[in-house]
Design a protein around this motif. Structure first.
Motif, PDB file in Angstrom:
ATOM      1  N   LEU A   1       0.709  -1.595  -0.253  1.00  0.00           N
ATOM      2  CA  LEU A   1      -0.028   0.193  -0.591  1.00  0.00           C
ATOM      3  C   LEU A   1       1.141   1.556  -0.373  1.00  0.00           C
ATOM      4  N   LYS A   2       0.322   2.498  -0.586  1.00  0.00           N
ATOM      5  CA  LYS A   2       1.149   3.767  -0.808  1.00  0.00           C
ATOM      6  C   LYS A   2       0.338   4.544  -0.240  1.00  0.00           C
ATOM      7  N   LYS A   3       0.834   5.293   0.591  1.00  0.00           N
ATOM      8  CA  LYS A   3       0.470   6.503   1.791  1.00  0.00           C
ATOM      9  C   LYS A   3      -0.330   7.530   0.429  1.00  0.00           C
ATOM     10  N   MET A   4      -1.657   8.033   0.177  1.00  0.00           N
ATOM     11  CA  MET A   4      -1.971   9.179  -0.427  1.00  0.00           C
ATOM     12  C   MET A   4      -2.637  10.320  -0.057  1.00  0.00           C
ATOM     13  N   VAL A   5      -2.683  11.377  -0.390  1.00  0.00           N
ATOM     14  CA  VAL A   5      -3.271  12.469   0.707  1.00  0.00           C
ATOM     15  C   VAL A   5      -4.268  12.991  -0.741  1.00  0.00           C
ATOM     16  N   GLN A   6      -5.629  13.233   0.120  1.00  0.00           N
ATOM     17  CA  GLN A   6      -6.224  13.813  -0.432  1.00  0.00           C
ATOM     18  C   GLN A   6      -7.073  14.850  -0.369  1.00  0.00           C
ATOM     19  N   ILE A   7      -7.067  15.878  -1.192  1.00  0.00           N
ATOM     20  CA  ILE A   7      -7.492  17.511  -0.485  1.00  0.00           C
ATOM     21  C   ILE A   7      -8.564  17.435  -1.024  1.00  0.00           C
ATOM     22  N   ILE A   8      -9.363  18.023  -0.312  1.00  0.00           N
ATOM     23  CA  ILE A   8     -10.943  18.613  -0.703  1.00  0.00           C
ATOM     24  C   ILE A   8     -11.528  19.948   0.062  1.00  0.00           C
ATOM     25  N   ASP A   9     -12.069  20.140  -0.284  1.00  0.00           N
ATOM     26  CA  ASP A   9     -12.355  21.651   0.529  1.00  0.00           C
ATOM     27  C   ASP A   9     -11.751  21.549   1.148  1.00  0.00           C
ATOM     28  N   ARG A  10      -9.598  22.294   0.753  1.00  0.00           N
ATOM     29  CA  ARG A  10      -9.183  22.573   2.061  1.00  0.00           C
ATOM     30  C   ARG A  10      -8.767  21.843   2.950  1.00  0.00           C
ATOM     31  N   LYS A  11      -8.700  20.751   3.343  1.00  0.00           N
ATOM     32  CA  LYS A  11      -8.670  20.023   3.864  1.00  0.00           C
ATOM     33  C   LYS A  11      -8.169  18.172   3.343  1.00  0.00           C
ATOM     34  N   ALA A  12      -7.296  17.964   3.804  1.00  0.00           N
ATOM     35  CA  ALA A  12      -6.173  17.027   3.172  1.00  0.00           C
ATOM     36  C   ALA A  12      -6.867  15.851   4.402  1.00  0.00           C
ATOM     37  N   TYR A  13      -7.008  14.766   3.627  1.00  0.00           N
ATOM     38  CA  TYR A  13      -7.008  13.254   4.252  1.00  0.00           C
ATOM     39  C   TYR A  13      -6.008  12.206   3.998  1.00  0.00           C
ATOM     40  N   LEU A  14      -5.568  11.435   4.948  1.00  0.00           N
ATOM     41  CA  LEU A  14      -4.737  10.179   4.475  1.00  0.00           C
ATOM     42  C   LEU A  14      -5.216   8.958   4.127  1.00  0.00           C
ATOM     43  N   ASN A  15      -5.068   9.040   2.838  1.00  0.00           N
ATOM     44  CA  ASN A  15      -5.241   7.605   2.710  1.00  0.00           C
ATOM     45  C   ASN A  15      -4.268   6.363   2.285  1.00  0.00           C
ATOM     46  N   ASN A  16      -3.780   4.792   2.255  1.00  0.00           N
ATOM     47  CA  ASN A  16      -3.342   4.329   2.258  1.00  0.00           C
ATOM     48  C   ASN A  16      -4.463   2.847   0.831  1.00  0.00           C
ATOM     49  N   ILE A  17      -3.889   2.678  -0.368  1.00  0.00           N
ATOM     50  CA  ILE A  17      -3.802   3.308  -0.812  1.00  0.00           C
ATOM     51  C   ILE A  17      -3.415   1.808  -2.169  1.00  0.00           C
ATOM     52  N   CYS A  18      -4.097  -0.025  -2.625  1.00  0.00           N
ATOM     53  CA  CYS A  18      -3.388  -0.255  -3.402  1.00  0.00           C
ATOM     54  C   CYS A  18      -2.912  -0.506  -4.729  1.00  0.00           C
ATOM     55  N   PRO A  19      -1.788  -1.498  -5.245  1.00  0.00           N
ATOM     56  CA  PRO A  19      -1.019  -0.533  -6.594  1.00  0.00           C
ATOM     57  C   PRO A  19      -2.932  -0.366  -7.812  1.00  0.00           C
ATOM     58  N   SER A  20      -3.954  -1.284  -7.442  1.00  0.00           N
ATOM     59  CA  SER A  20      -4.760  -1.092  -8.790  1.00  0.00           C
ATOM     60  C   SER A  20      -5.316  -0.186  -8.121  1.00  0.00           C
ATOM     61  N   CYS A  21      -5.638   0.572  -7.761  1.00  0.00           N
ATOM     62  CA  CYS A  21      -6.473   1.445  -6.870  1.00  0.00           C
ATOM     63  C   CYS A  21      -5.719   2.539  -7.258  1.00  0.00           C
TER      64      CYS A  21
END
Length: 54
Positions: A16-36
């Motif tokens: 899993l890779k850590k990716m940051v999702q930014i929504i409405d000036r807020k950042a959320y940390l997500n763990n994302i698999c290779p296919s996603c």
């Protein structure tokens, strides 16, 4: 084993890779698999998290 934040399937920690999702000036940390990761690379609200080595 950790769940992918996008597809909710379980994967080993090393795949899993850590990716940051930014929504409405807020950042959320997500763990994302290779296919996603292939899907989310074209999404402008997701960015790879880069951690500095000490």
């Amino acid at each position: 084993m950790i769940k992918c934040s996008y597809c909710k399937k379980q994967f080993p920690d090393s795949t899993l890779k850590k990716m940051v999702q930014i929504i409405d000036r807020k950042a959320y940390l997500n763990n994302i698999c290779p296919s996603c990761q292939a899907i989310l690379l074209n999404n402008p609200s997701y960015y790879y998290l880069v951690e500095e080595k000490k």
